[in-house]
Write a protein that holds these residues in place. Structure first.
Motif, PDB file in Angstrom:
ATOM      1  N   LYS A   1       0.850  -1.039  -0.025  1.00  0.00           N
ATOM      2  CA  LYS A   1       0.093  -0.061   0.047  1.00  0.00           C
ATOM      3  C   LYS A   1       0.844   1.190   0.053  1.00  0.00           C
ATOM      4  CE  LYS A   1      -4.162  -1.771   2.492  1.00  0.00           C
ATOM      5  NZ  LYS A   1      -3.906  -3.148   1.744  1.00  0.00           N
ATOM      6  N   ASN A   2       0.538   2.102  -0.677  1.00  0.00           N
ATOM      7  CA  ASN A   2       1.231   3.308  -1.029  1.00  0.00           C
ATOM      8  C   ASN A   2       2.710   3.269  -1.197  1.00  0.00           C
ATOM      9  OD1 ASN A   2      -1.253   4.919   0.201  1.00  0.00           O
ATOM     10  ND2 ASN A   2      -0.740   4.148   2.167  1.00  0.00           N
ATOM     11  N   CYS A   3       2.961   2.385  -2.187  1.00  0.00           N
ATOM     12  CA  CYS A   3       4.414   2.211  -2.510  1.00  0.00           C
ATOM     13  C   CYS A   3       4.609   2.582  -4.190  1.00  0.00           C
ATOM     14  CB  CYS A   3       4.546   0.656  -2.174  1.00  0.00           C
ATOM     15  SG  CYS A   3       3.798  -0.483  -3.136  1.00  0.00           S
ATOM     16  N   CYS A   4       3.547   2.382  -4.796  1.00  0.00           N
ATOM     17  CA  CYS A   4       3.270   2.582  -6.468  1.00  0.00           C
ATOM     18  C   CYS A   4       4.057   4.143  -6.382  1.00  0.00           C
ATOM     19  CB  CYS A   4       2.299   2.607  -6.884  1.00  0.00           C
ATOM     20  SG  CYS A   4       2.371   2.627  -9.026  1.00  0.00           S
ATOM     21  N   VAL A   5       5.088   4.252  -7.430  1.00  0.00           N
ATOM     22  CA  VAL A   5       5.744   5.430  -7.808  1.00  0.00           C
ATOM     23  C   VAL A   5       5.700   5.649  -9.397  1.00  0.00           C
ATOM     24  CG1 VAL A   5       7.739   6.869  -7.581  1.00  0.00           C
ATOM     25  CG2 VAL A   5       7.161   5.433  -5.687  1.00  0.00           C
ATOM     26  N   VAL A   6       5.443   6.683  -9.869  1.00  0.00           N
ATOM     27  CA  VAL A   6       5.665   7.002 -11.377  1.00  0.00           C
ATOM     28  C   VAL A   6       7.072   7.378 -11.450  1.00  0.00           C
ATOM     29  CG1 VAL A   6       4.528   8.166 -13.332  1.00  0.00           C
ATOM     30  CG2 VAL A   6       3.132   7.336 -11.559  1.00  0.00           C
TER      31      VAL A   6
END
Length: 90
Positions: free
Chosen positions: A75-80
């Motif tokens: 959770k809250n770990c995806c980065v563009v």
């Protein structure tokens, strides 16, 4: 009159139970959901019913709909990335 009311209550309860059971089996994924970053990638999180609420990365198509996606396991770990051409989970 009492018989009609009882029958109506039983049928209503049966319909509500079948709707509840059907909604538990609903499979949801991000495909074709709206997005506003046309022709770029993005990150989503907390989509109820998909990936246990964990993040996911997606590709937004030219018509403003998600055309591809991949789940993350956090959770809250995806980065563009800076150029919005890719994402990472992590």
């Amino acid at each position: 009159m009492k018989f009609v009311s009882l029958t109506t209550m039983i049928l209503s309860a049966a319909v509500m139970a079948s709707v509840a059971i059907a909604s538990e089996n609903l499979k949801l994924d991000p495909m074709n959901l709206p997005c506003d970053n046309l022709d770029e990638v993005g990150c989503g999180t907390g989509l109820k019913g998909y990936n246990n609420g964990d993040d996911f990365g997606y590709g937004c198509g030219p018509t403003g709909k998600i055309i591809e996606y991949a789940p993350c396991d956090c959770k809250n770990c995806c980065v563009v990335e800076d150029d919005a051409s890719n994402f990472s989970c992590g």
